[in-house]
Design a protein around this motif. Structure first.
Motif, PDB file in Angstrom:
ATOM      1  N   ALA A  40       0.835  -1.211   0.000  1.00  0.00           N
ATOM      2  CA  ALA A  40       0.000   0.000   0.000  1.00  0.00           C
ATOM      3  C   ALA A  40       0.867   1.258   0.000  1.00  0.00           C
ATOM      4  O   ALA A  40       0.595   2.222  -0.727  1.00  0.00           O
ATOM      5  N   ASN A  41       1.926   1.244   0.802  1.00  0.00           N
ATOM      6  CA  ASN A  41       2.838   2.400   0.850  1.00  0.00           C
ATOM      7  C   ASN A  41       3.543   2.603  -0.494  1.00  0.00           C
ATOM      8  O   ASN A  41       3.754   3.735  -0.935  1.00  0.00           O
ATOM      9  N   ALA A  42       3.908   1.478  -1.136  1.00  0.00           N
ATOM     10  CA  ALA A  42       4.558   1.573  -2.448  1.00  0.00           C
ATOM     11  C   ALA A  42       3.589   2.129  -3.493  1.00  0.00           C
ATOM     12  O   ALA A  42       3.974   2.931  -4.342  1.00  0.00           O
ATOM     13  N   ALA A  43       2.320   1.715  -3.400  1.00  0.00           N
ATOM     14  CA  ALA A  43       1.299   2.236  -4.328  1.00  0.00           C
ATOM     15  C   ALA A  43       1.136   3.737  -4.136  1.00  0.00           C
ATOM     16  O   ALA A  43       1.057   4.502  -5.112  1.00  0.00           O
ATOM     17  N   LYS A  44       1.111   4.154  -2.885  1.00  0.00           N
ATOM     18  CA  LYS A  44       0.958   5.584  -2.583  1.00  0.00           C
ATOM     19  C   LYS A  44       2.117   6.396  -3.168  1.00  0.00           C
ATOM     20  O   LYS A  44       1.925   7.524  -3.640  1.00  0.00           O
ATOM     21  N   SER A  45       3.307   5.824  -3.167  1.00  0.00           N
ATOM     22  CA  SER A  45       4.484   6.546  -3.681  1.00  0.00           C
ATOM     23  C   SER A  45       4.401   6.769  -5.192  1.00  0.00           C
ATOM     24  O   SER A  45       5.081   7.638  -5.734  1.00  0.00           O
ATOM     25  N   LEU A  46       3.574   5.974  -5.883  1.00  0.00           N
ATOM     26  CA  LEU A  46       3.415   6.119  -7.333  1.00  0.00           C
ATOM     27  C   LEU A  46       2.298   7.101  -7.703  1.00  0.00           C
ATOM     28  O   LEU A  46       2.151   7.465  -8.867  1.00  0.00           O
ATOM     29  N   ALA A  47       1.528   7.518  -6.714  1.00  0.00           N
ATOM     30  CA  ALA A  47       0.373   8.384  -6.988  1.00  0.00           C
ATOM     31  C   ALA A  47       0.798   9.821  -7.286  1.00  0.00           C
ATOM     32  O   ALA A  47       1.745  10.334  -6.685  1.00  0.00           O
ATOM     33  N   ILE A  48       0.110  10.443  -8.222  1.00  0.00           N
ATOM     34  CA  ILE A  48       0.294  11.873  -8.503  1.00  0.00           C
ATOM     35  C   ILE A  48      -1.091  12.526  -8.376  1.00  0.00           C
ATOM     36  O   ILE A  48      -1.842  12.623  -9.349  1.00  0.00           O
ATOM     37  N   PRO A  49      -1.456  12.937  -7.155  1.00  0.00           N
ATOM     38  CA  PRO A  49      -2.816  13.429  -6.910  1.00  0.00           C
ATOM     39  C   PRO A  49      -3.181  14.697  -7.688  1.00  0.00           C
ATOM     40  O   PRO A  49      -4.346  14.936  -7.969  1.00  0.00           O
ATOM     41  N   ASP A  50      -2.162  15.500  -8.032  1.00  0.00           N
ATOM     42  CA  ASP A  50      -2.450  16.765  -8.713  1.00  0.00           C
ATOM     43  C   ASP A  50      -2.208  16.675 -10.221  1.00  0.00           C
ATOM     44  O   ASP A  50      -1.875  17.665 -10.875  1.00  0.00           O
ATOM     45  N   ALA A  51      -2.395  15.478 -10.785  1.00  0.00           N
ATOM     46  CA  ALA A  51      -2.110  15.277 -12.216  1.00  0.00           C
ATOM     47  C   ALA A  51      -2.915  16.220 -13.102  1.00  0.00           C
ATOM     48  O   ALA A  51      -2.378  16.778 -14.072  1.00  0.00           O
ATOM     49  N   ALA A  52      -4.187  16.411 -12.789  1.00  0.00           N
ATOM     50  CA  ALA A  52      -5.023  17.297 -13.623  1.00  0.00           C
ATOM     51  C   ALA A  52      -4.480  18.720 -13.616  1.00  0.00           C
ATOM     52  O   ALA A  52      -4.416  19.387 -14.657  1.00  0.00           O
ATOM     53  N   THR A  53      -4.054  19.189 -12.459  1.00  0.00           N
ATOM     54  CA  THR A  53      -3.487  20.541 -12.348  1.00  0.00           C
ATOM     55  C   THR A  53      -2.156  20.631 -13.077  1.00  0.00           C
ATOM     56  O   THR A  53      -1.845  21.646 -13.709  1.00  0.00           O
ATOM     57  N   ARG A  54      -1.366  19.552 -13.007  1.00  0.00           N
ATOM     58  CA  ARG A  54      -0.094  19.530 -13.735  1.00  0.00           C
ATOM     59  C   ARG A  54      -0.313  19.662 -15.244  1.00  0.00           C
ATOM     60  O   ARG A  54       0.414  20.371 -15.938  1.00  0.00           O
ATOM     61  N   VAL A  55      -1.340  18.960 -15.744  1.00  0.00           N
ATOM     62  CA  VAL A  55      -1.655  19.026 -17.176  1.00  0.00           C
ATOM     63  C   VAL A  55      -2.092  20.426 -17.557  1.00  0.00           C
ATOM     64  O   VAL A  55      -1.597  21.014 -18.524  1.00  0.00           O
ATOM     65  N   THR A  56      -3.026  20.992 -16.776  1.00  0.00           N
ATOM     66  CA  THR A  56      -3.541  22.323 -17.130  1.00  0.00           C
ATOM     67  C   THR A  56      -2.438  23.390 -17.029  1.00  0.00           C
ATOM     68  O   THR A  56      -2.342  24.260 -17.890  1.00  0.00           O
ATOM     69  N   SER A  57      -1.599  23.303 -16.019  1.00  0.00           N
ATOM     70  CA  SER A  57      -0.523  24.297 -15.859  1.00  0.00           C
ATOM     71  C   SER A  57       0.453  24.243 -17.019  1.00  0.00           C
ATOM     72  O   SER A  57       0.855  25.272 -17.565  1.00  0.00           O
ATOM     73  N   ALA A  58       0.824  22.999 -17.413  1.00  0.00           N
ATOM     74  CA  ALA A  58       1.765  22.836 -18.528  1.00  0.00           C
ATOM     75  C   ALA A  58       1.150  23.318 -19.833  1.00  0.00           C
ATOM     76  O   ALA A  58       1.828  23.965 -20.654  1.00  0.00           O
ATOM     77  N   LEU A  59      -0.121  23.026 -20.021  1.00  0.00           N
ATOM     78  CA  LEU A  59      -0.825  23.420 -21.248  1.00  0.00           C
ATOM     79  C   LEU A  59      -0.958  24.944 -21.335  1.00  0.00           C
ATOM     80  O   LEU A  59      -0.617  25.571 -22.341  1.00  0.00           O
ATOM     81  N   LEU A  60      -1.420  25.546 -20.251  1.00  0.00           N
ATOM     82  CA  LEU A  60      -1.642  27.007 -20.237  1.00  0.00           C
ATOM     83  C   LEU A  60      -0.331  27.790 -20.376  1.00  0.00           C
ATOM     84  O   LEU A  60      -0.312  28.893 -20.929  1.00  0.00           O
ATOM     85  N   ALA A  61       0.771  27.188 -19.882  1.00  0.00           N
ATOM     86  CA  ALA A  61       2.068  27.854 -19.983  1.00  0.00           C
ATOM     87  C   ALA A  61       2.536  27.992 -21.428  1.00  0.00           C
ATOM     88  O   ALA A  61       3.380  28.814 -21.749  1.00  0.00           O
ATOM     89  N   GLU A  62       1.981  27.146 -22.302  1.00  0.00           N
ATOM     90  CA  GLU A  62       2.392  27.139 -23.712  1.00  0.00           C
ATOM     91  C   GLU A  62       1.583  28.097 -24.573  1.00  0.00           C
ATOM     92  O   GLU A  62       1.972  28.418 -25.700  1.00  0.00           O
ATOM     93  N   ILE A  63       0.412  28.504 -24.062  1.00  0.00           N
ATOM     94  CA  ILE A  63      -0.492  29.304 -24.912  1.00  0.00           C
ATOM     95  C   ILE A  63      -0.115  30.785 -24.865  1.00  0.00           C
ATOM     96  O   ILE A  63       0.040  31.360 -23.805  1.00  0.00           O
TER      97      ILE A  63
END
Length: 363
Positions: A340-363
Motif C-alpha cells: 500500500a505504501n509503495a502504491a501511494k508513492s506512485l500516486a500523482i494526486p495533482d495530475a489534472a493541475t499539472r496538465v492544465t498548468s503545462a498546457l496554459l504555460a504554452e499558450i
C-alpha cells in the motif's frame, strides 16, 4: 502566457480510460476560470458519464476506429477521418478554441490534427507505460506530450512532461469504510477483496476469481465487479457461492469499492492503476493478454517493480494457485501495508493541475 480565460477543446471520448482523465482536466480548467469543451463519442459509456457532469460542456462526434492496414475497411476509414478533420476544424472555429488536448486513441487524431493545421497549440496525453500507436502518430502534430508513466517518454519524438494521469475528482475523496460497506451490504470489519475485471476481455479473470473464491478463508469477503458482459455467465457458472461473496455486473460507486478494499485484483489499464495508486491500495495485476503491444504488462511492471503489486499473467494462474496467493496476502497485514505504501508513492494526486498548468504555460 496571458492570464485571461482560455477556451480549450479536449478530445476524450471512446473509453473510460480517455474520458475520465479528460473530465478531470476539464474540471481543473473550469476551477481556474477557463472554458473547456469536451469532445466525446456516441458510445453509451460517454453518454452515461457526461450525464453526471451537467456543469461541463460536451460535444458528440462519431467515433473512428482504425481497421487493419490491409483491411477493405481502410478506404471508408480514411474518408471518415477526412470528414472528422473537417468537422473538427469547423467546431474549433465556432468554439474559438485556443488549444486542443487529446486524451488518447484514434478519436484524438482528427481534432489534434485540425488544431495543428489551424496554427493552434496542440497536446496529447498518454497514460500507458507503452504508448499506443495512435498516440505516437498524433504526437507528430503536437507541441508537447503529457505522460502518465515515465517509461513512455522514450517512445515519443516530441518534448514530453511527466504529469501523471488525471483521475475523476471523486477518487480523491473516498467515503469512510463503514459508509462504503453499507453501499454494498457488506461488513466493514471483515478483510475485503475487491475484484474489478472491467468490461473488456475479463472473462478469463472473472472465471478464475469465481472458482477460487470458495477456497478462501471464511472471514474474507469478496466484492466481485464482473462487468456487464460477464455478469450473467459468471452467475450461471457459479450458482452456489460462499457467504460474503457479492457479485455485481456494474459498479457506479468505485470510490466506495476502493474505500472498502484491503486488496484489489484487476487488469492493468492505466486509469485503473492511477485510481488504485491514489487510493493507496495493494494489488494483484493480471494484464489483459490481448492488449495492443502488450501495454498492460508494461503498466503492471511499473507497479510490480515498485513493490506495489504482484504481476501474474493469466496463463500462469489456476483457481488453486490464485486462491493460495490471495490467502497468503490477505492474511499478512504487514505485506499488504508495504504494498500500500509503495502504491501511494506512485500516486500523482495533482495530475489534472499539472496538465492544465503545462498546457496554459504554452499558450
Amino acid at each position: 502566457m496571458s492570464s485571461s480565460p482560455k477556451r480549450i477543446l479536449i478530445a476524450c471520448g471512446g473509453t473510460g480510460g480517455h474520458l475520465f482523465p479528460g473530465i478531470a482536466v476539464a474540471e481543473a480548467l473550469l476551477e481556474q476560470g477557463h472554458e473547456p469543451l469536451l469532445l466525446i463519442s456516441q458510445k453509451k459509456i460517454d453518454a452515461q458519464a457526461s450525464a453526471k457532469y451537467p456543469h461541463l460542456k460536451f460535444h458528440t462526434v462519431a467515433a473512428i476506429a482504425k481497421p487493419g492496414t490491409l483491411s477493405p475497411k481502410m478506404l471508408p476509414f480514411l474518408l471518415a477521418l477526412i470528414q472528422s478533420i473537417r468537422s473538427s476544424k469547423k467546431l474549433i472555429r465556432e468554439f474559438g478554441a485556443q488549444a486542443v488536448l487529446g486524451m488518447g486513441g484514434f478519436t484524438s487524431l482528427p481534432p489534434v490534427y485540425a488544431g495543428h493545421s489551424l496554427g493552434l497549440k496542440t497536446f496529447i496525453h498518454d497514460s500507458n507505460a507503452r504508448p499506443g500507436r495512435a498516440n505516437v502518430l498524433t504526437s507528430r502534430f503536437c507541441n508537447k506530450v503529457f505522460i502518465g508513466l515515465e517509461p513512455a517518454a522514450g517512445f515519443f519524438h516530441k518534448p514530453t512532461q511527466l504529469t501523471g494521469t488525471p483521475a475523476r475528482p471523486e477518487i480523491l475523496h473516498l467515503p469512510s469504510r463503514a459508509e462504503a460497506a453499507k453501499n454494498f451490504g457488506l461488513d466493514p470489519d471483515k478483510t475485503t477483496l475487491v475484484v474489478t475485471g472491467g468490461s473488456q476481455g475479463a472473462l478469463g479473470l472473472n472465471q478464475l476469481i469465481a472458482k477460487a473464491s470458495p477456497m478462501l478463508p471464511e472471514n474474507i469477503q469478496i466484492l466481485h465487479i464482473a462487468g456487464p458482459n460477464d455478469y450473467e455467465r459468471i452467475k450461471q457458472e457459479n450458482p452456489s457461492q460462499r457467504p460474503g461473496y457479492h457479485l455485481m455486473g456494474f459498479c457506479d460507486q468505485m470510490p466506495s469499492a476502493y474505500a472498502l478494499a484491503d486488496l484489489v485484483v484487476t487488469r492493468s489499464g492505466a486509469s485503473t492503476l492511477t485510481e488504485i495508486a491514489l487510493a493507496s491500495l495493494p494489488s494483484i495485476l493480471v494484464p489483459y493478454p490481448y492488449a495492443a503491444d502488450d501495454h498492460q504488462t508494461a503498466n503492471a511492471k511499473v507497479f510490480s517493480d515498485a513493490g506495489a503489486a504482484r504481476l501474474i499473467q493469466q496463463k500462469d494462474l489456476t483457481p488453486e494457485s490464485l486462491a493460495k496467493l490471495l490467502t497468503d496476502l490477505l492474511t499478512n497485514p504487514g505485506a499488504l501495508k508495504l504494498m500500500a505504501n509503495a502504491a501511494k508513492s506512485l500516486a500523482i494526486p495533482d495530475a489534472a493541475t499539472r496538465v492544465t498548468s503545462a498546457l496554459l504555460a504554452e499558450i
